[in-house]
Structures are given as C-alpha cells and as structure tokens.
Design an enzyme around this catalytic site. Sequence first.
Site, mmCIF file in Angstrom:
data_model
loop_
_atom_site.group_PDB
_atom_site.id
_atom_site.type_symbol
_atom_site.label_atom_id
_atom_site.label_comp_id
_atom_site.label_asym_id
_atom_site.label_seq_id
_atom_site.Cartn_x
_atom_site.Cartn_y
_atom_site.Cartn_z
ATOM 1 C CG HIS A 1 49.099 116.778 21.629
ATOM 2 N ND1 HIS A 1 49.460 115.589 22.215
ATOM 3 C CD2 HIS A 1 48.608 116.459 20.410
ATOM 4 C CE1 HIS A 1 49.195 114.588 21.390
ATOM 5 N NE2 HIS A 1 48.669 115.089 20.289
ATOM 6 C CG ASP B 1 40.704 112.226 3.085
ATOM 7 O OD1 ASP B 1 41.769 112.095 3.719
ATOM 8 O OD2 ASP B 1 40.623 112.836 2.010
ATOM 9 N N GLY B 2 40.259 114.283 5.671
ATOM 10 C CA GLY B 2 40.333 115.737 5.815
ATOM 11 C C GLY B 2 40.074 116.489 4.520
ATOM 12 C CG ASP C 1 46.225 111.852 19.754
ATOM 13 O OD1 ASP C 1 46.004 112.957 20.255
ATOM 14 O OD2 ASP C 1 47.050 111.673 18.834
ATOM 15 C CG ASP D 1 47.664 115.950 15.626
ATOM 16 O OD1 ASP D 1 48.843 115.601 15.436
ATOM 17 O OD2 ASP D 1 47.029 115.666 16.662
ATOM 18 C CB SER D 2 49.036 114.753 9.244
ATOM 19 O OG SER D 2 50.366 115.225 9.176
ATOM 20 C CB THR D 3 50.500 109.807 10.245
ATOM 21 O OG1 THR D 3 49.848 109.802 8.978
ATOM 22 C CG2 THR D 3 49.520 109.306 11.285
HETATM 23 N N1 AG3 Z 1 51.512 113.193 14.605
HETATM 24 C C1 AG3 Z 1 52.875 113.249 14.144
HETATM 25 C C2 AG3 Z 1 53.587 111.976 14.359
HETATM 26 C C3 AG3 Z 1 54.721 111.751 13.431
HETATM 27 C C4 AG3 Z 1 55.709 110.844 14.041
HETATM 28 N N2 AG3 Z 1 56.441 110.155 13.063
HETATM 29 C C5 AG3 Z 1 57.111 109.022 13.290
HETATM 30 N N3 AG3 Z 1 57.132 108.489 14.477
HETATM 31 N N4 AG3 Z 1 57.746 108.464 12.307
HETATM 32 C C6 AG3 Z 1 51.275 112.720 15.895
HETATM 33 C C7 AG3 Z 1 49.828 112.709 16.245
HETATM 34 C C8 AG3 Z 1 49.635 112.954 17.696
HETATM 35 N N5 AG3 Z 1 48.395 113.566 17.944
#
Ligand code: AG3
Length: 282
Positions: A62, A137-138, A86, A155-157
């Site tokens: 972060h 959705d963004g 989060d 701050d995506s997955t």
């Molecule tokens: N965002 C990125 C997480 C990516 C992790 N990938 C994985 N574990 N395969 C995290 C969000 C935190 N605010």
Amino acid sequence: MELWFTEKHTTGAGLVLKCKKTVYSAQSPFQQIDVLETEEFGRMLLLDGLVMTTERDEFIYHEMLVHPPMHIHGNARNVLVVGGGDGGAVRELLRYPCIEHVTLCEIDKEVVETAKRFFPTLSYKLEDPKVEIVYQDGSTLLKKSKNCFDLIVIDSTDPIGAAKTLFTREFYSACKKALVNKGIVCAQSESPIYHIEIIKDMISNIKAAQFDSVRPYTAPIPTYPGGFWSWMVACISGHCSDNEIPSTLPADQYAKLKYFNLDILKAAFCLPNFLKRALDKS
Ligand code: AG3
C-alpha cells in the site's frame, strides 16, 4: 492436525502458509471471500483463493501503491481509488494534507464490510469524512467522470474475472478523460517474475491511450507471486520524474512509514536487467 494454505502461482510453484484457523468465509455476488489467521503473516484476506493482503506485509504494497504517485504529482487533491476495498490505499492517501476528497470505487460491498470487521488496521480510515465509497464497477464510474481527478489509483486483483477490464486500453482511455490536466494514473502491475507479458501489455495499452509517459517500478512482497511485485505510474503531460522531489508528507507522517522514503522512491524505478531488457524489446 496442521492447516496449510496453498496458492498456486504456476503449475509448478506457489506459496504455502501455516494457518491457525479460518476466521471468515463467504460467497459474495462477485467472489469467494476468506479470512485466515496465519502463523507468520497475521490475518490474510483471500479473494477467490488468491492472497490479496496480509497484516504483516500489506504496508509494502500500500505504501508503494500510493506514495510514489503522490510524490510525483506533488499536490493531488481529488483522488479516485479503483478496487482497494480493504482500505489500505485510502489509509495511505489520507496521510497527505493536500487530499480533499477520495472516491473509493469498489465493486464488492462485502469486501469493504469484511475489511471493516476483520482488518481494522487497514480499513480504519474508510469512515473519514473525506472518503466517499461507491459500490460500482470502476469502468462504469469512469465513463461518467470527466476532468475531475488529479490521481487515479488502480488497486485491482489479477487480470482475471471482473478485474480484466481494468487492464484494457479502453479503461486507460477512460482514466485519461477522467483526469485533470497534469493528472496521473498509478496501477498495480503484477509480478516481474511470472507476469512479464501482463506488464508489457499494460505499458502498451497505457501508451495507446495516449499518456505522455509510463514508468514501472518494483518492490518485494513476500506473499505475492514471485515475492517481487510491480506498479506503474503514467502521466498525461510530461515525464513522471522522480528527480529532486521533496516529500509532500508532513514530517510526522513521513516518519511513520515502514517502507517508503525518498531513497526508495528513486531506487524503485531502477529496474533489474531482465526486466529492462524485456521491456526495451517491446
Ligand atoms: N491487489 C493485488 C493483489 C494481487 C495478488 N495476486 C495474487 N495473489 N495472485 C491487492 C489489493 C490490496 N489492497
């Protein structure tokens, strides 16, 4: 009986963490949400079985997501965070007195609720009057926003499922339109060890969306794939320079940071040869 969590990063590698217990498990309309208590890394948030954050190493992620773009911009007042339910990114943004308003655009309300319940050290700033949470959705929110944000933090997955659209040229074009003059985008951009193609695609998509410059930077994150992570900043006018930047954080806040400092700001943009070469070729 011992309980071990595994995230497979490739077919032949992954992360294993010993867990004390499962704290919470639920299926939201968007994804499976789990909170585990690990032995080494404290509480850990999983989305669809992938590690999103842990109490022990979230500070690296972060701080590195927020402080490089905030320093490069110098005076961001109105910021959009896409994802980040989060609250970790919001917490870092609110360290700056120049911040007037943060819009957090998170698709999944249950992620925010889970963070408020189980991750107070990440989420405690979500109640701040400067913060507005939009559950959407963004890309939908961005299509309606013109010339309003100084900074957009993505701050995506990983680019699978709902987050896939957050890595496209169309999305970065929408970001560009939503930014004011001198605006900046900063995005998490996956692991240089396993995801060079994603990093390359992001750079070419951001360039195709006509940003003036885009610069990747890195830091270690022990619980993410490869233990080594990347982000990128993109500026709509000029070069995203990290040269001779004074800290725009008040001294007491600067002193509280656990990873970022002005030396790290410079060092993070120095890329290792394997990454430099891969990116130079593209
Ligand atoms: N965002 C990125 C997480 C990516 C992790 N990938 C994985 N574990 N395969 C995290 C969000 C935190 N605010």
